[in-house]
Design a protein around this motif. Structure first.
Motif, PDB file in Angstrom:
ATOM      1  N   ILE A   1       8.510   9.733 -61.979  1.00 41.39           N
ATOM      2  CA  ILE A   1       9.372   9.194 -63.014  1.00 41.39           C
ATOM      3  C   ILE A   1       9.766   7.656 -62.590  1.00 41.39           C
ATOM      4  O   ILE A   1       9.443   6.971 -63.433  1.00 41.39           O
ATOM      5  N   LYS A   2      10.152   7.772 -61.524  1.00 37.30           N
ATOM      6  CA  LYS A   2      10.718   6.340 -61.107  1.00 37.30           C
ATOM      7  C   LYS A   2       9.592   5.330 -60.930  1.00 37.30           C
ATOM      8  O   LYS A   2       9.939   4.026 -61.195  1.00 37.30           O
ATOM      9  N   ASP A   3       8.478   5.706 -60.649  1.00 39.04           N
ATOM     10  CA  ASP A   3       7.216   4.598 -60.566  1.00 39.04           C
ATOM     11  C   ASP A   3       6.533   4.502 -61.831  1.00 39.04           C
ATOM     12  O   ASP A   3       5.824   3.677 -62.251  1.00 39.04           O
ATOM     13  N   ALA A   4       6.863   5.499 -63.023  1.00 35.81           N
ATOM     14  CA  ALA A   4       6.056   5.382 -64.080  1.00 35.81           C
ATOM     15  C   ALA A   4       6.463   4.186 -65.241  1.00 35.81           C
ATOM     16  O   ALA A   4       7.594   3.946 -65.038  1.00 35.81           O
ATOM     17  N   PRO A   5       5.732   3.911 -65.833  1.00 30.95           N
ATOM     18  CA  PRO A   5       6.248   2.781 -66.878  1.00 30.95           C
ATOM     19  C   PRO A   5       7.381   3.441 -67.818  1.00 30.95           C
ATOM     20  O   PRO A   5       7.203   4.658 -68.007  1.00 30.95           O
ATOM     21  N   GLU A   6       8.038   2.755 -68.155  1.00 32.65           N
ATOM     22  CA  GLU A   6       9.431   2.859 -69.096  1.00 32.65           C
ATOM     23  C   GLU A   6       9.048   3.772 -70.029  1.00 32.65           C
ATOM     24  O   GLU A   6       9.692   5.066 -70.152  1.00 32.65           O
ATOM     25  N   ASP A   7       8.008   3.521 -70.967  1.00 30.56           N
ATOM     26  CA  ASP A   7       7.695   4.638 -72.293  1.00 30.56           C
ATOM     27  C   ASP A   7       7.263   6.047 -71.648  1.00 30.56           C
ATOM     28  O   ASP A   7       7.464   7.045 -72.470  1.00 30.56           O
ATOM     29  N   GLU A   8       7.007   6.162 -70.411  1.00 27.79           N
ATOM     30  CA  GLU A   8       6.319   7.344 -70.136  1.00 27.79           C
ATOM     31  C   GLU A   8       7.392   8.343 -69.584  1.00 27.79           C
ATOM     32  O   GLU A   8       7.252   9.457 -69.230  1.00 27.79           O
ATOM     33  N   ARG A   9       8.476   7.597 -68.909  1.00 27.44           N
ATOM     34  CA  ARG A   9       9.427   8.447 -68.455  1.00 27.44           C
ATOM     35  C   ARG A   9      10.091   9.523 -69.167  1.00 27.44           C
ATOM     36  O   ARG A   9      10.240  10.689 -68.509  1.00 27.44           O
ATOM     37  N   PRO A  10      10.434   9.279 -70.518  1.00 30.45           N
ATOM     38  CA  PRO A  10      10.917  10.435 -71.060  1.00 30.45           C
ATOM     39  C   PRO A  10      10.088  11.452 -71.284  1.00 30.45           C
ATOM     40  O   PRO A  10      10.524  12.857 -71.300  1.00 30.45           O
ATOM     41  N   ILE A  11       8.840  11.407 -71.383  1.00 27.83           N
ATOM     42  CA  ILE A  11       7.748  12.576 -71.434  1.00 27.83           C
ATOM     43  C   ILE A  11       7.728  13.268 -70.426  1.00 27.83           C
ATOM     44  O   ILE A  11       7.644  14.432 -70.091  1.00 27.83           O
ATOM     45  N   LEU A  12       7.809  12.314 -68.913  1.00 30.21           N
ATOM     46  CA  LEU A  12       7.429  13.234 -67.719  1.00 30.21           C
ATOM     47  C   LEU A  12       8.846  14.078 -67.590  1.00 30.21           C
ATOM     48  O   LEU A  12       8.800  15.181 -67.215  1.00 30.21           O
ATOM     49  N   GLY A  13       9.920  13.305 -67.876  1.00 34.39           N
ATOM     50  CA  GLY A  13      11.116  14.342 -67.963  1.00 34.39           C
ATOM     51  C   GLY A  13      10.971  15.599 -68.688  1.00 34.39           C
ATOM     52  O   GLY A  13      11.436  16.780 -68.196  1.00 34.39           O
ATOM     53  N   GLN A  14      10.574  15.400 -69.926  1.00 34.08           N
ATOM     54  CA  GLN A  14      10.473  16.632 -70.861  1.00 34.08           C
ATOM     55  C   GLN A  14       9.495  17.470 -70.212  1.00 34.08           C
ATOM     56  O   GLN A  14       9.766  19.048 -70.407  1.00 34.08           O
ATOM     57  N   PHE A  15       8.460  17.123 -70.012  1.00 34.16           N
ATOM     58  CA  PHE A  15       7.326  17.955 -69.457  1.00 34.16           C
ATOM     59  C   PHE A  15       8.000  18.926 -68.196  1.00 34.16           C
ATOM     60  O   PHE A  15       7.832  19.886 -68.230  1.00 34.16           O
ATOM     61  N   GLY A  16       8.697  18.175 -67.033  1.00 35.62           N
ATOM     62  CA  GLY A  16       9.041  18.630 -66.038  1.00 35.62           C
ATOM     63  C   GLY A  16      10.106  19.605 -66.481  1.00 35.62           C
ATOM     64  O   GLY A  16       9.842  20.809 -65.941  1.00 35.62           O
ATOM     65  N   ASN A  17      10.999  19.283 -67.246  1.00 32.55           N
ATOM     66  CA  ASN A  17      12.002  20.404 -67.599  1.00 32.55           C
ATOM     67  C   ASN A  17      11.584  21.681 -68.280  1.00 32.55           C
ATOM     68  O   ASN A  17      11.917  22.776 -67.859  1.00 32.55           O
ATOM     69  N   LEU A  18      10.728  21.482 -69.397  1.00 37.39           N
ATOM     70  CA  LEU A  18       9.995  22.444 -69.986  1.00 37.39           C
ATOM     71  C   LEU A  18       9.273  23.258 -69.166  1.00 37.39           C
ATOM     72  O   LEU A  18       9.310  24.603 -68.936  1.00 37.39           O
ATOM     73  N   LEU A  19       8.419  22.762 -68.163  1.00 35.24           N
ATOM     74  CA  LEU A  19       7.516  23.525 -67.062  1.00 35.24           C
ATOM     75  C   LEU A  19       8.358  24.307 -65.948  1.00 35.24           C
ATOM     76  O   LEU A  19       8.197  25.586 -66.029  1.00 35.24           O
ATOM     77  N   LYS A  20       9.515  23.605 -65.709  1.00 37.00           N
ATOM     78  CA  LYS A  20      10.479  24.331 -64.944  1.00 37.00           C
ATOM     79  C   LYS A  20      10.820  25.731 -65.760  1.00 37.00           C
ATOM     80  O   LYS A  20      10.896  26.850 -65.060  1.00 37.00           O
ATOM     81  N   ARG A  21      11.310  25.536 -66.975  1.00 32.77           N
ATOM     82  CA  ARG A  21      11.844  26.590 -67.631  1.00 32.77           C
ATOM     83  C   ARG A  21      10.825  27.780 -67.904  1.00 32.77           C
ATOM     84  O   ARG A  21      11.011  28.989 -67.606  1.00 32.77           O
ATOM     85  N   VAL A  22       9.786  27.159 -68.309  1.00 30.71           N
ATOM     86  CA  VAL A  22       8.477  28.283 -68.643  1.00 30.71           C
ATOM     87  C   VAL A  22       8.175  28.937 -67.277  1.00 30.71           C
ATOM     88  O   VAL A  22       7.827  30.083 -67.095  1.00 30.71           O
ATOM     89  N   ALA A  23       8.152  28.300 -66.085  1.00 31.27           N
ATOM     90  CA  ALA A  23       7.795  28.927 -64.866  1.00 31.27           C
ATOM     91  C   ALA A  23       8.668  29.998 -64.385  1.00 31.27           C
ATOM     92  O   ALA A  23       8.218  30.965 -63.875  1.00 31.27           O
TER      93      ALA A  23
END
Ligand code: DAH
Length: 366
Positions: free
Chosen positions: A62-84
């Motif tokens: 997240i910290k190295d990603a371009p600004e506009d991709e950060r929320p997507i990474l965050g959303q993906f990470g959170n959802l993957l965590k819940r699903v896993a």
């Protein structure tokens, strides 16, 4: 919460076209999919959800990603965590249930298996034979009396009119427990009775006639053990003392007994013999079961089988117990139980009685 499939679809949509996310999703799903026991679930948790796991690495980006991709990474990470988490929990539950099921099926009792047999004990053939002999005499009015196996020389020999230095009294034939003088016989010597006849003296000494007594028990002799000899064996002694008893009573009684025990068709004969404690004495034979007096291998060509010794009680024996031979007469008899059982059941080796081989013992029913 949304359904599993829906969440998974959403994850795939988010990851679509983004190689790193697609790879993370597929690796996480593969690891969970490959779990096949409780232990591998633990390992999968570490590699997917752990500090250095797949999801942690997504968040790190997240910290190295371009600004506009950060929320997507965050959303993906959170959802993957819940699903896993959900998938791992589900899989763990399922594996535990399968394990439990396996354990239960291993413990299950198959009620259709045949039960374990329990063998019933039964009476020894020698005990059965003793009962058969004694019950015939009980039916004739006799009563059962037992005597001691450790006996005094007096009862075993002396009062039975067996003189000092009689061969039966020798150290070769008798087990002595206490001998007063190593050379000379003494009425106080203690021994293992060599026959059941001393019971006659003990009963007569303490009881007044009329007497009708049968006495089964063990006897001991220093015999080499072979097919027809044993150092410990069994006898049944019997005797009657009354007024007006004759040799005719003896013959009638023993003939009736022999036919009851061996069969009405048997013939019985009396052969003169010698015993120190009876006069006259005889041996009793029954006609051979195999050849009925013709002579065969069972009776060794004789045609007859000897079953016991007997005779009229010697007046000398009466004098030891204080009976007046003018007033009372008596007869006595003695038989070997092993010998009788062997004849009755066609047993050719006495040792079989004592070896406790159930294959032999179980042939004889009560
Ligand atoms: N006691 C004798 C023996 O052991 C057997 C016997 C013979 C007993 C004659 C008796 C009898 O009572 O009268 O061989």
């Amino acid at each position: 919460m949304r359904g599993r499939m829906e969440q998974l679809e959403k994850l795939k949509r988010i990851a679509q076209g983004k190689d790193e996310l697609e790879e993370a999703l597929n690796r996480a799903l593969d690891i969970i999919e490959a779990c096949d026991d409780i232990e591998s679930i633990g390992k999968a948790r570490i590699s997917v959800l752990g500090k250095k796991g797949i999801i942690a690495r997504v968040f790190k980006k997240i910290k190295d990603a371009p600004e506009d991709e950060r929320p997507i990474l965050g959303q993906f990470g959170n959802l993957l965590k819940r699903v896993a988490e959900e998938e791992l929990d589900l899989k763990e539950k399922w594996l535990k249930a399968a394990l439990q099921e396996k354990k239960l099926s291993e413990m299950a009792i198959d009620v259709t298996l045949p039960g374990r047999g329990r063998s019933l004990g039964r009476r020894h053939i020698l005990s059965i034979t003793i009962s058969e002999i004694t019950s015939i005499f009980i039916s004739l009015g006799y009563r059962v009396v037992y005597g001691p196996e450790v006996e005094l020389d007096y009862y075993n020999f002396e009062a039975l009119n067996t003189p000092a230095y009689h061969p039966a009294r020798s150290l070769q034939d008798t087990f002595y427990l206490k001998r007063k003088d190593p050379i000379k016989d003494s009425r106080e010597d203690v021994l293992l009775r060599t026959h059941t006849s001393p019971v006659q003296v003990r009963v007569m000494e303490s009881t007044k006639p009329p007497l009708y007594v049968i006495s089964p028990g063990k006897a001991y002799r220093r015999d080499e053990i072979d097919a027809t000899h044993s150092a410990v064996f069994h006898q049944v002694e019997g005797f009657a003392v009354d007024r007006h008893i004759s040799m005719g009573d003896l013959k009638g009684t023993l003939e009736a007994f022999a036919k009851k025990l061996f069969g009405e068709e048997r013939k019985v004969r009396f052969r003169p013999h010698f015993f120190p404690f009876t006069e006259p004495s005889a041996e009793v034979d029954v006609s051979c079961f195999a050849c009925d007096t013709a002579g065969c291998s069972l009776c060794k060509g004789v045609g007859w089988l000897e079953i016991m010794g007997c005779g009229m009680i010697d007046p000398n024996v009466f004098s030891y117990v204080g009976y007046d031979p003018e007033e009372y007469q008596g007869f006595a008899f003695g038989m070997g139980v092993e010998r009788i059982a062997m004849m009755k059941h066609g047993i050719d080796d006495m040792r079989l009685f004592y070896e406790n081989d159930v294959r032999f013992l179980r042939q004889f029913h009560i």
